[in-house]
Enzyme design. Structure first.
Site, PDB file in Angstrom:
ATOM      1  CE  LYS A  22      -1.648   1.515   4.081  1.00  0.00           C
ATOM      2  NZ  LYS A  22      -1.321   2.911   4.421  1.00  0.00           N
ATOM      3  CG  ASN A  23       2.294   2.707   3.559  1.00  0.00           C
ATOM      4  OD1 ASN A  23       1.146   3.059   3.312  1.00  0.00           O
ATOM      5  ND2 ASN A  23       2.715   2.429   4.791  1.00  0.00           N
ATOM      6  CB  CYS A 116      -4.521  10.707  11.805  1.00  0.00           C
ATOM      7  SG  CYS A 116      -3.015   9.825  11.959  1.00  0.00           S
ATOM      8  NE  ARG A 121       0.850  10.071  10.117  1.00  0.00           N
ATOM      9  CZ  ARG A 121       0.348   9.138   9.316  1.00  0.00           C
ATOM     10  NH1 ARG A 121      -0.871   8.709   9.495  1.00  0.00           N
ATOM     11  NH2 ARG A 121       1.057   8.636   8.334  1.00  0.00           N
ATOM     12  CG  ASP A 310       3.486   1.336   9.351  1.00  0.00           C
ATOM     13  OD1 ASP A 310       3.076   2.172  10.177  1.00  0.00           O
ATOM     14  OD2 ASP A 310       3.719   1.613   8.167  1.00  0.00           O
ATOM     15  NE  ARG A 402      -6.956   4.358   6.053  1.00  0.00           N
ATOM     16  CZ  ARG A 402      -6.121   5.135   6.709  1.00  0.00           C
ATOM     17  NH1 ARG A 402      -6.326   5.396   7.978  1.00  0.00           N
ATOM     18  NH2 ARG A 402      -5.082   5.672   6.116  1.00  0.00           N
TER      19      ARG A 402
HETATM   20  N1  EPU Z   1       7.153  14.263  10.422  1.00  0.00           N
HETATM   21  C1  EPU Z   1       7.337  15.594  10.709  1.00  0.00           C
HETATM   22  N2  EPU Z   1       7.176  16.471   9.686  1.00  0.00           N
HETATM   23  C2  EPU Z   1       6.855  16.114   8.413  1.00  0.00           C
HETATM   24  C3  EPU Z   1       6.685  14.746   8.149  1.00  0.00           C
HETATM   25  C4  EPU Z   1       6.849  13.840   9.179  1.00  0.00           C
HETATM   26  O1  EPU Z   1       7.627  15.965  11.834  1.00  0.00           O
HETATM   27  O2  EPU Z   1       6.730  16.979   7.549  1.00  0.00           O
HETATM   28  C5  EPU Z   1       7.332  13.281  11.507  1.00  0.00           C
HETATM   29  C6  EPU Z   1       6.078  12.469  11.762  1.00  0.00           C
HETATM   30  O3  EPU Z   1       5.189  13.111  12.644  1.00  0.00           O
HETATM   31  C7  EPU Z   1       6.643  11.195  12.336  1.00  0.00           C
HETATM   32  C8  EPU Z   1       7.953  11.035  11.554  1.00  0.00           C
HETATM   33  O4  EPU Z   1       8.272  12.321  11.071  1.00  0.00           O
HETATM   34  O5  EPU Z   1       6.951  11.356  13.679  1.00  0.00           O
HETATM   35  C9  EPU Z   1       7.896  10.058  10.405  1.00  0.00           C
HETATM   36  O6  EPU Z   1       6.742  10.284   9.614  1.00  0.00           O
HETATM   37  P1  EPU Z   1       6.715  10.020   8.057  1.00  0.00           P
HETATM   38  O7  EPU Z   1       6.563  11.309   7.344  1.00  0.00           O
HETATM   39  O8  EPU Z   1       7.848   9.143   7.665  1.00  0.00           O
HETATM   40  O9  EPU Z   1       5.347   9.243   7.919  1.00  0.00           O
HETATM   41  P2  EPU Z   1       4.427   9.272   6.658  1.00  0.00           P
HETATM   42  O10 EPU Z   1       5.257   9.405   5.453  1.00  0.00           O
HETATM   43  O11 EPU Z   1       3.330  10.250   6.882  1.00  0.00           O
HETATM   44  C10 EPU Z   1       4.487   6.719   6.189  1.00  0.00           C
HETATM   45  C11 EPU Z   1       3.481   5.612   6.124  1.00  0.00           C
HETATM   46  C12 EPU Z   1       2.981   5.290   7.511  1.00  0.00           C
HETATM   47  C13 EPU Z   1       4.173   4.898   8.381  1.00  0.00           C
HETATM   48  C14 EPU Z   1       5.216   6.031   8.373  1.00  0.00           C
HETATM   49  C15 EPU Z   1       6.468   5.692   9.123  1.00  0.00           C
HETATM   50  C16 EPU Z   1       2.549   6.001   3.940  1.00  0.00           C
HETATM   51  C17 EPU Z   1       1.378   6.362   3.122  1.00  0.00           C
HETATM   52  N3  EPU Z   1       2.400   6.033   5.256  1.00  0.00           N
HETATM   53  O12 EPU Z   1       3.791   7.846   6.732  1.00  0.00           O
HETATM   54  O13 EPU Z   1       2.121   4.177   7.376  1.00  0.00           O
HETATM   55  O14 EPU Z   1       3.750   4.652   9.683  1.00  0.00           O
HETATM   56  O15 EPU Z   1       5.579   6.336   7.018  1.00  0.00           O
HETATM   57  O16 EPU Z   1       7.088   4.590   8.558  1.00  0.00           O
HETATM   58  O17 EPU Z   1       3.584   5.648   3.408  1.00  0.00           O
HETATM   59  C18 EPU Z   1       0.368   2.709   7.910  1.00  0.00           C
HETATM   60  O18 EPU Z   1       0.544   2.155   6.823  1.00  0.00           O
HETATM   61  O19 EPU Z   1      -0.369   2.226   8.817  1.00  0.00           O
HETATM   62  C19 EPU Z   1       1.031   3.984   8.171  1.00  0.00           C
HETATM   63  C20 EPU Z   1       0.629   4.830   9.110  1.00  0.00           C
END
Ligand code: EPU
Length: 425
Positions: A22-23, A116, A121, A310, A402
Protein backbone atom coordinates in the site's frame (compact mmCIF):
# COMPACT_ATOMS: atom_id res chain seq x y z
CA UNK A 1 -21.19 -0.53 10.72
CA UNK A 2 -19.12 -3.59 9.79
CA UNK A 3 -17.43 -5.58 12.55
CA UNK A 4 -15.54 -8.88 12.72
CA UNK A 5 -16.81 -11.73 14.82
CA UNK A 6 -13.88 -14.03 15.55
CA UNK A 7 -13.85 -17.29 17.46
CA UNK A 8 -10.31 -17.71 18.70
CA UNK A 9 -8.18 -20.70 19.46
CA UNK A 10 -8.44 -22.39 16.04
CA UNK A 11 -5.30 -23.98 14.59
CA UNK A 12 -4.53 -22.45 11.22
CA UNK A 13 -2.50 -23.80 8.33
CA UNK A 14 -1.71 -23.14 4.69
CA UNK A 15 -0.26 -20.32 2.62
CA UNK A 16 -1.21 -16.74 2.26
CA UNK A 17 0.08 -14.57 -0.58
CA UNK A 18 1.23 -11.05 0.17
CA UNK A 19 -0.34 -8.28 -1.92
CA UNK A 20 1.41 -5.21 -3.29
CA UNK A 21 2.61 -2.67 -0.75
CA UNK A 22 0.00 0.00 0.00
CA UNK A 23 2.62 2.53 1.07
CA UNK A 24 4.62 2.00 -2.11
CA UNK A 25 1.57 2.03 -4.38
CA UNK A 26 0.18 5.31 -3.01
CA UNK A 27 3.08 7.59 -4.07
CA UNK A 28 3.81 5.47 -7.15
CA UNK A 29 0.29 6.13 -8.46
CA UNK A 30 1.01 9.87 -8.19
CA UNK A 31 3.87 9.51 -10.71
CA UNK A 32 1.25 9.58 -13.49
CA UNK A 33 0.91 13.30 -12.74
CA UNK A 34 4.53 13.81 -13.85
CA UNK A 35 3.99 12.68 -17.44
CA UNK A 36 1.66 13.32 -20.39
CA UNK A 37 1.86 9.63 -21.38
CA UNK A 38 -0.35 6.77 -20.20
CA UNK A 39 0.95 4.67 -17.30
CA UNK A 40 0.36 1.18 -16.07
CA UNK A 41 0.82 0.10 -12.45
CA UNK A 42 0.71 -3.60 -11.55
CA UNK A 43 0.35 -5.47 -8.29
CA UNK A 44 -1.71 -2.64 -6.83
CA UNK A 45 -3.64 -3.86 -3.77
CA UNK A 46 -7.42 -3.49 -3.83
CA UNK A 47 -7.74 -1.29 -0.76
CA UNK A 48 -9.82 1.62 0.40
CA UNK A 49 -6.77 3.94 0.57
CA UNK A 50 -5.86 3.09 -3.00
CA UNK A 51 -9.41 3.83 -4.12
CA UNK A 52 -9.12 7.22 -2.41
CA UNK A 53 -5.85 7.93 -4.20
CA UNK A 54 -7.46 6.97 -7.50
CA UNK A 55 -10.35 9.37 -6.77
CA UNK A 56 -7.83 12.14 -6.11
CA UNK A 57 -6.17 11.43 -9.46
CA UNK A 58 -9.58 11.46 -11.18
CA UNK A 59 -10.30 14.87 -9.64
CA UNK A 60 -6.97 16.05 -11.06
CA UNK A 61 -7.93 15.11 -14.62
CA UNK A 62 -6.54 11.56 -14.81
CA UNK A 63 -8.69 8.80 -16.25
CA UNK A 64 -8.07 5.45 -14.56
CA UNK A 65 -9.02 1.92 -15.43
CA UNK A 66 -8.68 -1.18 -13.28
CA UNK A 67 -7.99 -4.61 -14.65
CA UNK A 68 -7.50 -7.11 -11.82
CA UNK A 69 -4.75 -5.56 -9.70
CA UNK A 70 -3.44 -3.33 -12.50
CA UNK A 71 -4.37 0.27 -13.05
CA UNK A 72 -3.85 2.16 -16.28
CA UNK A 73 -3.94 5.94 -16.28
CA UNK A 74 -4.43 8.50 -19.03
CA UNK A 75 -4.17 12.24 -18.60
CA UNK A 76 -7.38 13.84 -19.89
CA UNK A 77 -6.93 17.45 -18.85
CA UNK A 78 -5.05 19.70 -16.45
CA UNK A 79 -7.83 22.18 -15.65
CA UNK A 80 -8.16 21.15 -12.05
CA UNK A 81 -5.09 21.00 -9.82
CA UNK A 82 -6.97 20.96 -6.54
CA UNK A 83 -6.85 17.92 -4.24
CA UNK A 84 -9.88 18.47 -1.98
CA UNK A 85 -10.22 18.07 1.77
CA UNK A 86 -13.03 15.47 1.49
CA UNK A 87 -10.47 13.05 0.03
CA UNK A 88 -7.19 14.09 1.70
CA UNK A 89 -8.76 14.05 5.18
CA UNK A 90 -9.60 10.35 4.83
CA UNK A 91 -6.13 9.46 3.62
CA UNK A 92 -3.10 11.56 4.42
CA UNK A 93 -1.00 10.10 1.61
CA UNK A 94 -3.08 12.21 -0.80
CA UNK A 95 -0.52 14.90 0.00
CA UNK A 96 1.97 13.17 -2.33
CA UNK A 97 0.12 14.77 -5.23
CA UNK A 98 1.70 18.06 -4.17
CA UNK A 99 5.25 17.46 -5.51
CA UNK A 100 4.24 16.09 -8.92
CA UNK A 101 1.55 18.76 -9.50
CA UNK A 102 3.93 21.54 -8.62
CA UNK A 103 6.68 20.18 -10.86
CA UNK A 104 4.48 19.43 -13.87
CA UNK A 105 1.72 22.04 -13.71
CA UNK A 106 3.56 24.81 -11.87
CA UNK A 107 0.69 25.54 -9.51
CA UNK A 108 -1.67 23.56 -7.30
CA UNK A 109 -3.79 23.49 -4.19
CA UNK A 110 -3.75 20.49 -1.91
CA UNK A 111 -5.72 20.30 1.30
CA UNK A 112 -3.80 20.04 4.59
CA UNK A 113 -4.28 16.48 5.81
CA UNK A 114 -4.75 17.36 9.50
CA UNK A 115 -3.96 15.16 12.47
CA UNK A 116 -4.90 11.55 13.00
CA UNK A 117 -5.27 9.10 15.82
CA UNK A 118 -1.64 7.94 15.77
CA UNK A 119 -0.33 11.46 16.37
CA UNK A 120 -0.12 14.98 15.09
CA UNK A 121 1.69 14.12 11.83
CA UNK A 122 2.80 17.53 10.53
CA UNK A 123 3.93 18.11 6.92
CA UNK A 124 6.48 20.85 7.55
CA UNK A 125 9.25 18.80 5.95
CA UNK A 126 7.28 18.39 2.70
CA UNK A 127 6.81 22.15 2.51
CA UNK A 128 10.39 22.97 3.51
CA UNK A 129 11.72 20.63 0.81
CA UNK A 130 9.51 22.08 -1.91
CA UNK A 131 10.34 25.64 -0.88
CA UNK A 132 14.02 24.78 -1.18
CA UNK A 133 13.28 23.90 -4.83
CA UNK A 134 12.01 27.46 -5.28
CA UNK A 135 8.28 26.93 -4.70
CA UNK A 136 6.22 29.65 -3.09
CA UNK A 137 3.97 28.06 -0.52
CA UNK A 138 1.08 29.59 1.39
CA UNK A 139 -1.15 27.77 3.81
CA UNK A 140 -4.56 29.42 4.01
CA UNK A 141 -7.90 28.18 5.32
CA UNK A 142 -6.60 24.63 5.60
CA UNK A 143 -5.26 24.45 2.05
CA UNK A 144 -1.69 24.45 0.76
CA UNK A 145 -1.26 26.78 -2.21
CA UNK A 146 1.98 26.00 -4.02
CA UNK A 147 3.46 27.81 -6.99
CA UNK A 148 6.67 27.12 -8.87
CA UNK A 149 8.88 30.07 -9.87
CA UNK A 150 8.96 31.31 -13.48
CA UNK A 151 11.03 28.79 -15.41
CA UNK A 152 10.05 25.96 -13.03
CA UNK A 153 11.54 24.36 -9.93
CA UNK A 154 15.29 24.55 -9.42
CA UNK A 155 17.55 21.83 -8.04
CA UNK A 156 18.91 22.44 -4.53
CA UNK A 157 20.73 20.86 -1.63
CA UNK A 158 18.08 19.98 0.92
CA UNK A 159 18.39 18.69 4.47
CA UNK A 160 15.10 16.84 4.96
CA UNK A 161 15.54 15.65 8.54
CA UNK A 162 13.08 16.43 11.30
CA UNK A 163 12.95 15.89 15.05
CA UNK A 164 12.13 12.23 14.41
CA UNK A 165 14.65 11.71 11.61
CA UNK A 166 13.60 11.14 8.02
CA UNK A 167 10.09 11.27 6.57
CA UNK A 168 8.84 8.72 4.06
CA UNK A 169 6.22 10.76 2.21
CA UNK A 170 8.21 14.04 2.43
CA UNK A 171 11.08 12.25 0.69
CA UNK A 172 8.62 10.94 -1.91
CA UNK A 173 7.13 14.39 -2.51
CA UNK A 174 10.44 16.22 -2.85
CA UNK A 175 12.00 13.45 -4.93
CA UNK A 176 9.08 13.50 -7.39
CA UNK A 177 9.17 17.29 -7.65
CA UNK A 178 12.96 17.28 -8.21
CA UNK A 179 12.78 14.87 -11.16
CA UNK A 180 11.54 17.73 -13.39
CA UNK A 181 13.51 20.55 -11.75
CA UNK A 182 16.35 22.33 -13.53
CA UNK A 183 19.72 21.14 -12.27
CA UNK A 184 20.64 18.73 -9.51
CA UNK A 185 18.93 18.15 -6.18
CA UNK A 186 20.61 16.45 -3.24
CA UNK A 187 18.33 15.24 -0.47
CA UNK A 188 20.22 14.71 2.77
CA UNK A 189 18.50 12.64 5.47
CA UNK A 190 16.27 11.01 2.87
CA UNK A 191 14.06 8.15 4.07
CA UNK A 192 15.57 4.74 3.23
CA UNK A 193 12.35 2.69 3.34
CA UNK A 194 11.87 0.07 0.59
CA UNK A 195 8.75 1.98 -0.52
CA UNK A 196 10.91 5.04 -1.26
CA UNK A 197 13.35 2.86 -3.23
CA UNK A 198 10.46 1.37 -5.22
CA UNK A 199 9.23 4.86 -6.07
CA UNK A 200 12.74 5.93 -7.17
CA UNK A 201 13.05 2.81 -9.34
CA UNK A 202 9.68 3.52 -10.93
CA UNK A 203 10.68 7.13 -11.62
CA UNK A 204 14.00 6.02 -13.12
CA UNK A 205 12.11 3.62 -15.41
CA UNK A 206 10.14 6.70 -16.55
CA UNK A 207 13.40 8.45 -17.44
CA UNK A 208 14.26 10.19 -14.16
CA UNK A 209 17.90 10.28 -13.00
CA UNK A 210 17.87 9.39 -9.33
CA UNK A 211 20.78 7.79 -7.53
CA UNK A 212 21.34 6.83 -3.92
CA UNK A 213 17.77 5.71 -3.18
CA UNK A 214 17.85 3.49 -0.10
CA UNK A 215 20.64 5.58 1.45
CA UNK A 216 20.29 8.85 3.40
CA UNK A 217 21.79 10.85 0.51
CA UNK A 218 19.79 10.90 -2.68
CA UNK A 219 20.82 12.76 -5.83
CA UNK A 220 18.29 13.72 -8.48
CA UNK A 221 19.42 15.18 -11.78
CA UNK A 222 16.46 17.00 -13.27
CA UNK A 223 15.19 15.99 -16.73
CA UNK A 224 12.86 17.88 -19.10
CA UNK A 225 10.18 15.24 -19.29
CA UNK A 226 9.27 11.76 -18.14
CA UNK A 227 7.75 8.96 -20.19
CA UNK A 228 4.86 6.75 -19.08
CA UNK A 229 5.41 4.17 -16.36
CA UNK A 230 4.91 0.41 -16.51
CA UNK A 231 5.67 -0.60 -12.96
CA UNK A 232 5.06 -3.55 -10.64
CA UNK A 233 4.71 -2.54 -6.98
CA UNK A 234 6.85 -4.38 -4.37
CA UNK A 235 5.21 -6.81 -1.92
CA UNK A 236 3.84 -5.40 1.35
CA UNK A 237 6.34 -6.07 4.13
CA UNK A 238 3.87 -4.94 6.81
CA UNK A 239 1.16 -7.27 5.61
CA UNK A 240 3.68 -10.12 5.53
CA UNK A 241 4.78 -9.31 9.08
CA UNK A 242 1.16 -9.22 10.28
CA UNK A 243 0.56 -12.74 8.96
CA UNK A 244 3.79 -14.06 10.51
CA UNK A 245 2.65 -12.75 13.89
CA UNK A 246 -0.70 -14.45 13.31
CA UNK A 247 1.11 -17.76 12.76
CA UNK A 248 3.18 -17.23 15.89
CA UNK A 249 0.24 -16.22 18.09
CA UNK A 250 -1.98 -19.11 16.95
CA UNK A 251 1.00 -21.53 16.92
CA UNK A 252 0.16 -22.45 13.37
CA UNK A 253 2.39 -23.34 10.41
CA UNK A 254 1.39 -20.43 8.20
CA UNK A 255 3.45 -19.84 5.07
CA UNK A 256 3.60 -16.27 3.81
CA UNK A 257 4.48 -16.20 0.11
CA UNK A 258 5.86 -13.42 -2.04
CA UNK A 259 7.46 -11.37 0.76
CA UNK A 260 11.00 -10.02 0.63
CA UNK A 261 13.02 -10.99 3.67
CA UNK A 262 15.53 -8.22 3.02
CA UNK A 263 12.73 -5.72 3.77
CA UNK A 264 11.83 -7.45 7.04
CA UNK A 265 15.08 -8.26 8.77
CA UNK A 266 14.62 -6.11 11.89
CA UNK A 267 11.10 -7.43 12.40
CA UNK A 268 12.19 -11.08 11.92
CA UNK A 269 15.08 -10.49 14.33
CA UNK A 270 12.69 -9.35 17.08
CA UNK A 271 10.39 -12.33 16.45
CA UNK A 272 13.34 -14.71 16.69
CA UNK A 273 14.45 -13.04 19.91
CA UNK A 274 11.01 -13.86 21.26
CA UNK A 275 11.53 -17.51 20.30
CA UNK A 276 9.51 -17.60 17.09
CA UNK A 277 11.09 -19.83 14.50
CA UNK A 278 10.74 -18.66 10.91
CA UNK A 279 11.83 -20.92 8.07
CA UNK A 280 12.78 -19.25 4.79
CA UNK A 281 12.64 -20.82 1.34
CA UNK A 282 13.03 -18.48 -1.62
CA UNK A 283 10.29 -15.86 -1.31
CA UNK A 284 8.36 -17.91 1.29
CA UNK A 285 8.50 -17.65 5.06
CA UNK A 286 6.88 -20.24 7.31
CA UNK A 287 6.25 -20.02 11.03
CA UNK A 288 7.38 -23.24 12.68
CA UNK A 289 4.92 -23.81 15.54
CA UNK A 290 6.32 -24.46 18.96
CA UNK A 291 4.58 -25.45 22.17
CA UNK A 292 6.98 -23.37 24.31
CA UNK A 293 5.92 -19.95 25.62
CA UNK A 294 7.50 -17.09 23.70
CA UNK A 295 9.88 -14.78 25.58
CA UNK A 296 9.23 -11.12 26.20
CA UNK A 297 11.71 -8.75 24.56
CA UNK A 298 12.51 -5.06 24.19
CA UNK A 299 12.36 -3.21 20.90
CA UNK A 300 12.34 0.34 19.57
CA UNK A 301 10.59 1.61 16.45
CA UNK A 302 12.83 3.67 14.18
CA UNK A 303 13.14 4.46 10.47
CA UNK A 304 14.21 1.64 8.10
CA UNK A 305 16.25 -0.55 8.34
CA UNK A 306 15.34 -0.67 12.06
CA UNK A 307 12.07 -2.00 13.46
CA UNK A 308 9.05 -0.39 11.70
CA UNK A 309 6.37 1.48 13.61
CA UNK A 310 3.79 -0.19 11.36
CA UNK A 311 4.61 -3.57 12.99
CA UNK A 312 4.59 -2.27 16.57
CA UNK A 313 0.93 -3.00 17.41
CA UNK A 314 0.99 -6.53 15.98
CA UNK A 315 4.21 -7.37 17.82
CA UNK A 316 2.82 -5.92 21.04
CA UNK A 317 -0.09 -8.38 20.74
CA UNK A 318 2.47 -11.20 20.58
CA UNK A 319 4.34 -9.80 23.59
CA UNK A 320 1.04 -9.93 25.52
CA UNK A 321 1.17 -13.75 25.50
CA UNK A 322 4.96 -14.11 25.90
CA UNK A 323 6.63 -14.98 29.19
CA UNK A 324 8.12 -12.04 31.08
CA UNK A 325 8.33 -8.35 30.37
CA UNK A 326 8.64 -6.51 27.06
CA UNK A 327 9.53 -2.85 26.81
CA UNK A 328 8.31 -1.30 23.57
CA UNK A 329 9.54 2.18 22.69
CA UNK A 330 7.78 4.10 19.93
CA UNK A 331 10.12 6.69 18.41
CA UNK A 332 8.17 7.50 15.25
CA UNK A 333 4.71 8.15 16.70
CA UNK A 334 5.03 8.34 20.51
CA UNK A 335 1.23 8.34 20.84
CA UNK A 336 0.67 5.25 18.70
CA UNK A 337 -0.54 3.02 21.53
CA UNK A 338 -4.33 3.16 21.15
CA UNK A 339 -4.38 -0.63 20.75
CA UNK A 340 -2.94 -1.10 24.27
CA UNK A 341 -6.27 -0.23 25.95
CA UNK A 342 -8.11 -2.69 23.69
CA UNK A 343 -5.57 -5.48 24.29
CA UNK A 344 -6.02 -4.85 28.00
CA UNK A 345 -9.73 -5.50 27.55
CA UNK A 346 -8.65 -8.92 26.26
CA UNK A 347 -6.71 -9.59 29.46
CA UNK A 348 -3.30 -8.16 28.58
CA UNK A 349 -1.21 -6.33 31.14
CA UNK A 350 0.24 -3.16 29.57
CA UNK A 351 1.36 0.15 31.01
CA UNK A 352 1.84 3.04 28.62
CA UNK A 353 3.73 6.17 29.52
CA UNK A 354 5.75 8.69 27.55
CA UNK A 355 6.11 6.87 24.24
CA UNK A 356 6.82 3.57 25.92
CA UNK A 357 4.71 0.50 26.69
CA UNK A 358 5.65 -2.07 29.29
CA UNK A 359 3.97 -5.38 28.62
CA UNK A 360 3.79 -8.09 31.25
CA UNK A 361 3.03 -11.32 29.41
CA UNK A 362 0.06 -13.51 30.39
CA UNK A 363 -0.53 -17.13 29.36
CA UNK A 364 -3.43 -16.31 27.07
CA UNK A 365 -5.81 -13.56 25.96
CA UNK A 366 -9.57 -13.77 26.24
CA UNK A 367 -12.07 -12.91 23.55
CA UNK A 368 -14.24 -9.84 24.13
CA UNK A 369 -15.64 -6.77 22.38
CA UNK A 370 -12.97 -4.32 21.23
CA UNK A 371 -12.68 -1.34 18.93
CA UNK A 372 -10.18 -0.75 16.13
CA UNK A 373 -8.61 2.71 16.33
CA UNK A 374 -6.29 2.73 13.32
CA UNK A 375 -5.04 0.45 10.60
CA UNK A 376 -2.23 -1.43 12.34
CA UNK A 377 -4.04 -1.44 15.70
CA UNK A 378 -6.90 -3.25 14.02
CA UNK A 379 -4.54 -5.83 12.51
CA UNK A 380 -3.14 -6.44 16.01
CA UNK A 381 -6.65 -6.97 17.35
CA UNK A 382 -7.54 -9.43 14.56
CA UNK A 383 -4.41 -11.46 15.39
CA UNK A 384 -5.10 -11.27 19.13
CA UNK A 385 -8.72 -12.37 18.65
CA UNK A 386 -7.67 -15.34 16.48
CA UNK A 387 -5.35 -16.49 19.29
CA UNK A 388 -7.65 -15.66 22.22
CA UNK A 389 -9.94 -18.00 24.09
CA UNK A 390 -13.55 -17.53 23.08
CA UNK A 391 -15.37 -15.04 20.90
CA UNK A 392 -14.42 -11.48 20.05
CA UNK A 393 -16.24 -8.70 18.26
CA UNK A 394 -13.98 -6.10 16.66
CA UNK A 395 -15.77 -2.89 15.77
CA UNK A 396 -14.79 -0.13 13.31
CA UNK A 397 -13.03 -2.50 10.96
CA UNK A 398 -13.11 0.04 8.14
CA UNK A 399 -9.59 0.69 9.43
CA UNK A 400 -8.57 -2.85 8.47
CA UNK A 401 -10.01 -2.40 4.98
CA UNK A 402 -7.71 0.58 4.44
CA UNK A 403 -4.67 -1.67 4.41
CA UNK A 404 -5.59 -5.36 4.19
CA UNK A 405 -7.39 -6.73 1.18
CA UNK A 406 -10.45 -8.84 2.18
CA UNK A 407 -8.64 -10.10 5.25
CA UNK A 408 -11.56 -12.17 6.54
CA UNK A 409 -11.73 -14.24 3.32
CA UNK A 410 -7.99 -14.83 3.30
CA UNK A 411 -7.79 -15.78 6.98
CA UNK A 412 -10.86 -18.06 6.64
CA UNK A 413 -8.93 -19.98 3.98
CA UNK A 414 -6.24 -20.62 6.60
CA UNK A 415 -8.90 -22.04 8.93
CA UNK A 416 -9.68 -18.98 11.05
CA UNK A 417 -13.20 -18.50 12.29
CA UNK A 418 -13.77 -14.90 11.23
CA UNK A 419 -16.86 -13.32 9.72
CA UNK A 420 -17.87 -9.80 8.78
CA UNK A 421 -21.05 -8.85 10.52
CA UNK A 422 -23.17 -5.75 10.71
CA UNK A 423 -22.96 -4.42 14.26
CA UNK A 424 -24.29 -1.25 15.79
CA UNK A 425 -21.88 1.29 17.27
N1 EPU B 1 7.15 14.26 10.42
C1 EPU B 1 7.34 15.59 10.71
N2 EPU B 1 7.18 16.47 9.69
C2 EPU B 1 6.85 16.11 8.41
C3 EPU B 1 6.69 14.75 8.15
C4 EPU B 1 6.85 13.84 9.18
O1 EPU B 1 7.63 15.97 11.83
O2 EPU B 1 6.73 16.98 7.55
C5 EPU B 1 7.33 13.28 11.51
C6 EPU B 1 6.08 12.47 11.76
O3 EPU B 1 5.19 13.11 12.64
C7 EPU B 1 6.64 11.19 12.34
C8 EPU B 1 7.95 11.03 11.55
O4 EPU B 1 8.27 12.32 11.07
O5 EPU B 1 6.95 11.36 13.68
C9 EPU B 1 7.90 10.06 10.41
O6 EPU B 1 6.74 10.28 9.61
P1 EPU B 1 6.71 10.02 8.06
O7 EPU B 1 6.56 11.31 7.34
O8 EPU B 1 7.85 9.14 7.67
O9 EPU B 1 5.35 9.24 7.92
P2 EPU B 1 4.43 9.27 6.66
O10 EPU B 1 5.26 9.40 5.45
O11 EPU B 1 3.33 10.25 6.88
C10 EPU B 1 4.49 6.72 6.19
C11 EPU B 1 3.48 5.61 6.12
C12 EPU B 1 2.98 5.29 7.51
C13 EPU B 1 4.17 4.90 8.38
C14 EPU B 1 5.22 6.03 8.37
C15 EPU B 1 6.47 5.69 9.12
C16 EPU B 1 2.55 6.00 3.94
C17 EPU B 1 1.38 6.36 3.12
N3 EPU B 1 2.40 6.03 5.26
O12 EPU B 1 3.79 7.85 6.73
O13 EPU B 1 2.12 4.18 7.38
O14 EPU B 1 3.75 4.65 9.68
O15 EPU B 1 5.58 6.34 7.02
O16 EPU B 1 7.09 4.59 8.56
O17 EPU B 1 3.58 5.65 3.41
C18 EPU B 1 0.37 2.71 7.91
O18 EPU B 1 0.54 2.15 6.82
O19 EPU B 1 -0.37 2.23 8.82
C19 EPU B 1 1.03 3.98 8.17
C20 EPU B 1 0.63 4.83 9.11
Amino acid sequence: MDAFRIIGGKKLSGSIAVRGAKNAALPILATCLLTDSPCRYRNVPLLRDIQTQVKILNTLGVETQWSGRSITTRLLDTYNSIAPYELVKTMRAGVVALGPLLAKRGECRVSLPGGCVIGERPIDLHLRGLEALGAEINVEHGDIYAKAPKGGLRGAEIYLGGTFGSSVTATANVMMAATLATGTTVIECAACEPEVVDLANCLNAMGARISGAGSPTMTIKGVRKLRGADWTVIPDRIEAATFLVLGAMTRSPITVTGARYEHMMAFCHVLRQMGVQIERKGRSMTVVPSSKRYRGTDFVTLPFPAFPTDCQAQTMALACIAEGTSVITERIYPERFMHAAELKRMGASIQVSGGQAIVQGTAHLEGTEVMASDLRASAALVNAACAAKGESLIRRIYHVDRGYERIEERLSKLGASIERVDAEG
